[in-house]
Scaffold this motif. Structure first.
Motif, PDB file in Angstrom:
ATOM      1  N   THR A 236       0.812  -1.226   0.000  1.00  0.00           N
ATOM      2  CA  THR A 236       0.000   0.000   0.000  1.00  0.00           C
ATOM      3  C   THR A 236       0.839   1.266   0.000  1.00  0.00           C
ATOM      4  N   ASP A 237       2.148   1.122   0.258  1.00  0.00           N
ATOM      5  CA  ASP A 237       3.030   2.289   0.363  1.00  0.00           C
ATOM      6  C   ASP A 237       2.454   3.311   1.341  1.00  0.00           C
ATOM      7  N   SER A 238       1.954   2.813   2.456  1.00  0.00           N
ATOM      8  CA  SER A 238       1.295   3.665   3.443  1.00  0.00           C
ATOM      9  C   SER A 238       2.323   4.308   4.362  1.00  0.00           C
ATOM     10  N   PRO A 239       1.977   5.420   5.001  1.00  0.00           N
ATOM     11  CA  PRO A 239       2.914   6.081   5.909  1.00  0.00           C
ATOM     12  C   PRO A 239       3.195   5.235   7.148  1.00  0.00           C
ATOM     13  N   VAL A 240       4.295   5.539   7.821  1.00  0.00           N
ATOM     14  CA  VAL A 240       4.657   4.796   9.030  1.00  0.00           C
ATOM     15  C   VAL A 240       3.554   4.907  10.060  1.00  0.00           C
ATOM     16  N   PHE A 241       3.367   3.846  10.811  1.00  0.00           N
ATOM     17  CA  PHE A 241       2.395   3.731  11.898  1.00  0.00           C
ATOM     18  C   PHE A 241       0.945   3.646  11.420  1.00  0.00           C
ATOM     19  N   MET A 242       0.723   3.585  10.107  1.00  0.00           N
ATOM     20  CA  MET A 242      -0.662   3.451   9.652  1.00  0.00           C
ATOM     21  C   MET A 242      -1.099   1.992   9.748  1.00  0.00           C
ATOM     22  N   ILE A 243      -0.402   1.105   9.050  1.00  0.00           N
ATOM     23  CA  ILE A 243      -0.745  -0.324   9.111  1.00  0.00           C
ATOM     24  C   ILE A 243      -0.417  -0.887  10.486  1.00  0.00           C
ATOM     25  N   SER A 244       0.756  -0.547  11.004  1.00  0.00           N
ATOM     26  CA  SER A 244       1.180  -1.106  12.291  1.00  0.00           C
ATOM     27  C   SER A 244       0.510  -0.410  13.467  1.00  0.00           C
ATOM     28  N   GLY A 245      -0.238   0.650  13.202  1.00  0.00           N
ATOM     29  CA  GLY A 245      -0.925   1.376  14.263  1.00  0.00           C
ATOM     30  C   GLY A 245      -2.425   1.276  14.123  1.00  0.00           C
ATOM     31  N   ALA A 246      -3.059   2.412  13.825  1.00  0.00           N
ATOM     32  CA  ALA A 246      -4.518   2.484  13.848  1.00  0.00           C
ATOM     33  C   ALA A 246      -5.178   1.529  12.871  1.00  0.00           C
ATOM     34  N   ALA A 247      -4.684   1.458  11.624  1.00  0.00           N
ATOM     35  CA  ALA A 247      -5.338   0.613  10.622  1.00  0.00           C
ATOM     36  C   ALA A 247      -5.285  -0.855  11.018  1.00  0.00           C
ATOM     37  N   GLY A 248      -4.133  -1.301  11.519  1.00  0.00           N
ATOM     38  CA  GLY A 248      -4.018  -2.695  11.941  1.00  0.00           C
ATOM     39  C   GLY A 248      -4.921  -3.016  13.105  1.00  0.00           C
ATOM     40  N   VAL A 249      -5.007  -2.086  14.068  1.00  0.00           N
ATOM     41  CA  VAL A 249      -5.881  -2.300  15.225  1.00  0.00           C
ATOM     42  C   VAL A 249      -7.339  -2.367  14.782  1.00  0.00           C
ATOM     43  N   LEU A 250      -7.751  -1.423  13.939  1.00  0.00           N
ATOM     44  CA  LEU A 250      -9.139  -1.382  13.488  1.00  0.00           C
ATOM     45  C   LEU A 250      -9.482  -2.592  12.624  1.00  0.00           C
ATOM     46  N   PHE A 251      -8.570  -2.989  11.743  1.00  0.00           N
ATOM     47  CA  PHE A 251      -8.821  -4.141  10.878  1.00  0.00           C
ATOM     48  C   PHE A 251      -8.953  -5.416  11.709  1.00  0.00           C
ATOM     49  N   GLY A 252      -8.075  -5.562  12.703  1.00  0.00           N
ATOM     50  CA  GLY A 252      -8.185  -6.717  13.586  1.00  0.00           C
ATOM     51  C   GLY A 252      -9.493  -6.709  14.358  1.00  0.00           C
ATOM     52  N   ASN A 253      -9.878  -5.540  14.904  1.00  0.00           N
ATOM     53  CA  ASN A 253     -11.150  -5.423  15.620  1.00  0.00           C
ATOM     54  C   ASN A 253     -12.331  -5.755  14.722  1.00  0.00           C
ATOM     55  N   LEU A 254     -12.279  -5.258  13.480  1.00  0.00           N
ATOM     56  CA  LEU A 254     -13.354  -5.515  12.531  1.00  0.00           C
ATOM     57  C   LEU A 254     -13.485  -7.004  12.248  1.00  0.00           C
TER      58      LEU A 254
END
Length: 746
Positions: A236-254
């Protein structure tokens, strides 16, 4: 995926990155669902169930395959997604030939509830998300309340309805978020999230053959979630802490929400029961050690907990004989759950092992025994090959801690609604048995070790299982409550108010009286006794008083029965959990207001982010960086990494350079990079540690030569920790800000 996209945008991520990551997650879920169909025997799935399975399988397959390809064959880890795509295409080809899988639509209401549930679970850690939840929930309520009036709106496509609700929620929340100095996603970036970012980038690039924390060293530990996050970030070429931070937490919760909802909906076909299960899953904070849904807002916890829930989905399917070749696939997938989080597989092995023994004694059934043996064997291989080298948090102390025991018993009874059950089926009975056996084993373990080595993780995962089998009980109890002959309707809100008042009172006075000799009774209740134990006593006191007074009522119209009494207990326990959750949410504000923000808070500063981005953009990917960002105390070989005072500990735990720059370090964050806070440093690590301190304090050509012998080409100085201002004899200063200097070594 409108909900996930809206959540990411609302907490401060750019629109382009938000759309890219959300689209990637959607494709991942679809591919995972298609790939999983080959494993299952069922011909019919609900969309809710298939969505949860798709997220789980779509993350675990590329994580395993990408990790193995990079570690053993030096093939880029992103090819792990090629494996997932191949499996999905294989399903499509086979379905055209000889097999058709029907997808039964779940009620549209659930598609709105899932993101709200995921956001609510995340909101406790990021308070701006409460606004998103409130507006989304309000939009949902408004639509359902007035849908008969809104004829034209009702005629719209369901996708447009989702889009409108979540777009409005995200836009308003983002406008509020923009009023703050920093985007709200940065409020959850602490030590653990920084570590996750570094490890994800490291595993994706090197497997376990090298690592960003200590250049040239092997990476031990449960790293499979980081393998997925690193691959996702590259794609995704996403910024630092996006996948490993909020996005990962939200995706796991979802994903966990979808699995819980899918399992419960298949059992009951009731939306109300699904909502009850998701409410239980959300409102499960604990005052003992802040036992949240995923322990804390970490990608690694959320994704590994998703795989844990998926593991139980597979075990349920196995029990019902709905898995193809289970003795081949299941041990591999369950071992992968352990590679994501060591504690989760131990929980599964222990609980299913005990259930197998019970089944063997009672019914002579041996269904689970071969699976458990094969899984244990497979995980043993995974542990020996990949995970060995993990250090304990601290030296184990085997001593019975009575208050820890009774406190955790209180947590189990409150969260498990005292293990009440109205209408169990065979599968829900298995999950209930697992929570009971897990509580017996792991609460005992925690009680004799004090929980000093993260033993609490062996217990927290049971909260997901409780939410699965207790949803139906809560829904029945809520419907039964009007017939329970309550003395007053105020009983339920009274418990909520009392628990909330006590929890807030404890936060306010805990630090003030913990060292005081005054008010011994107040100190005993607020400081000495675990808070959940006090809450449990309060709930049971109200319960027994209510039942006693109800029995005195001679009315025969609705007499108090065992069923109605259980309803009172279930609702009171759930009410107490809601109050605990809310008090936990308010805790940071109360602490700051009452005591000030005197704690060392390891948030990343703008200057640190600035340095990391500069290094990422201006250094070669294979270059090695050194820093003096340690506790300024030299370490002898074999001695422990400095962890006292607290400032010293923080300085040795923050891996911010490797996290943002994605470059290998000579040595960074020595407390966590050797995976054992406070553990002894090896000879080479202590040499690297001391070399970095010495070069910053009194540089000379000999130290410079030694740094370069390790391959170091850049040095990042904390300006306050070096007396040197002129570095012309040792290199060129290429970047500098108020806090840091970046030196390119000569």
């Amino acid at each position: 995926m409108f909900g996930l996209c809206g959540m990411l945008f609302s907490v401060g991520f750019g629109l382009k990155d938000t759309l890219t990551v959300s689209l990637f997650f959607l494709i991942t879920s679809i591919l995972g669902a298609l790939a999983y169909v080959q494993l299952g025997k069922r011909e019919t799935y609900s969309t809710l169930e298939l969505f949860g399975v798709g997220i789980s399988f779509g993350t675990i397959v590329p994580a395993i395959s990408g990790f193995l390809l990079r570690t053993f064959f030096n093939i880029p880890s992103i090819y792990g997604y090629v494996i997932l795509i191949a499996l999905a295409l294989s399903t499509v080809i086979r379905s055209r030939r000889n097999r058709t899988v029907a997808v039964v639509p779940s009620p549209e209401l659930l598609a709105l509830i899932l993101p709200i549930s995921a956001a609510a679970a995340f909101a406790e850690f990021n308070h701006i998300t409460y606004l998103f939840v409130l507006i989304s929930g309000g939009g949902l309520f408004f639509y359902k309340k007035f849908e008969n009036w809104l004829v034209s709106f009702h005629a719209m496509s369901i996708k447009i309805k989702y889009f409108l609700i979540f777009s409005i929620s995200a836009s308003i929340t983002r406008l509020v978020d923009n009023q703050f100095q920093i985007p709200s996603w940065r409020t959850i970036v602490f030590i653990d999230q920084i570590f996750d970012e570094s490890q994800a980038a490291s595993i994706a690039r090197y497997g376990i053959t090298d690592n960003l924390f200590v250049a040239g060293a092997r990476m031990p530990g449960h790293t499979l979630t980081h393998a997925w996050a690193g691959i996702a970030q590259i794609i995704t070429d996403s910024p630092v802490f996006m996948i490993s931070g909020a996005a990962g937490v939200l995706f796991g919760n979802l994903g966990v929400s979808a699995l819980i909802g899918g399992i419960v909906y298949r059992w009951t076909e009731k939306i109300s029961v699904v909502i009850a299960s998701l409410l239980i899953w959300t409102f499960q904070a604990s005052l003992i050690d802040q036992y949240h849904v995923a322990a804390n807002p970490r990608m690694s916890n959320s994704i590994s907990l998703l795989w844990f829930a998926f593991g139980w989905f597979l075990l349920i399917e196995f029990r019902e004989n709905r898995i193809r070749q289970p003795m081949i696939f299941l041990p591999v997938l369950l071992a992968a759950v352990g590679f994501g989080k060591f504690h989760w597989i131990i929980y599964i092995l222990v609980t299913i092992g005990i259930i197998s023994i019970v089944d063997l004694i009672k019914t002579k059934s041996q269904q689970f025994i071969p699976l458990i043996l094969l899984t244990a064997f497979m995980f043993s291989i995974v542990y020996l090959v990949f995970m060995r080298g993990m250090n304990a948090y601290s030296d184990p102390v085997f001593k019975f801690f009575p208050y820890i025991f009774f406190g955790h018993v209180a947590v189990v009874l409150l969260r498990g609604f005292a293990f009440t059950d109205y209408q169990p089926n065979e599968s829900s009975r298995t999950i209930k048995q697992a929570t009971i056996f897990g509580s017996l084993v792991f609460v005992s373990l925690i009680s004799i070790t004090g929980g000093n080595n993260m033993e609490g993780y062996f217990f927290i995962c049971s909260l997901v299982l409780i939410s699965i089998y207790q949803g139906a009980n809560l829904e029945i109890a809520w419907r039964e409550l009007p017939h329970a002959r309550l003395i007053s309707r105020f009983v339920v809100p009274m418990v909520f108010i009392l628990v909330l008042f006590f929890s807030l009172l404890r936060f306010v006075f805990f630090l003030r009286i913990q060292s005081s000799t005054k008010f011994p009774l107040l100190k005993f209740v607020i400081v000495t006794i675990p808070a959940d134990l006090v809450v449990l006593i309060l709930v049971f006191f109200v319960f027994f008083v209510t039942c006693f007074l109800s029995l005195r009522n001679t009315s025969t119209v609705n007499p108090l029965t065992k069923r109605s009494a259980i309803a009172i207990l279930v609702v009171l326990c759930f009410t107490a959990n809601c109050a605990i959750f809310i008090s936990q949410t308010l805790r940071p504000y109360i602490t700051i207001h009452m005591y000030g923000n005197g704690e060392v808070v390891p948030k990343l500063s703008d200057n640190e982010i600035q340095v990391g981005i500069w290094l990422n953009q201006n250094t070669d990917a294979e270059e090695i960086i050194a820093t003096n960002h340690y506790c300024q105390i030299r370490v002898q070989a074999g001695h422990r990494t400095p962890i006292e005072p607290e400032e010293c500990r923080q300085q040795n735990m923050i891996a911010w350079i490797s996290a943002i720059a994605h470059r290998r370090m000579l040595l960074e964050a020595p407390i966590i990079s050797v995976l054992g806070p406070g553990s002894p440093l090896s000879k080479i690590d202590s040499d690297r540690y001391n070399l970095s301190l010495d070069f910053a304090q009194h540089p000379n050509n000999q130290l410079l030569t030694k740094l370069k012998s390790y391959g170091v080409s850049w040095f990042v100085f904390k300006n306050d920790w070096t007396p040197i201002t002129n570095w012309s004899n040792f290199g060129v200063i290429d970047f500098k800000n108020d806090d840091y200097t970046v030196l390119r070594l000569a």
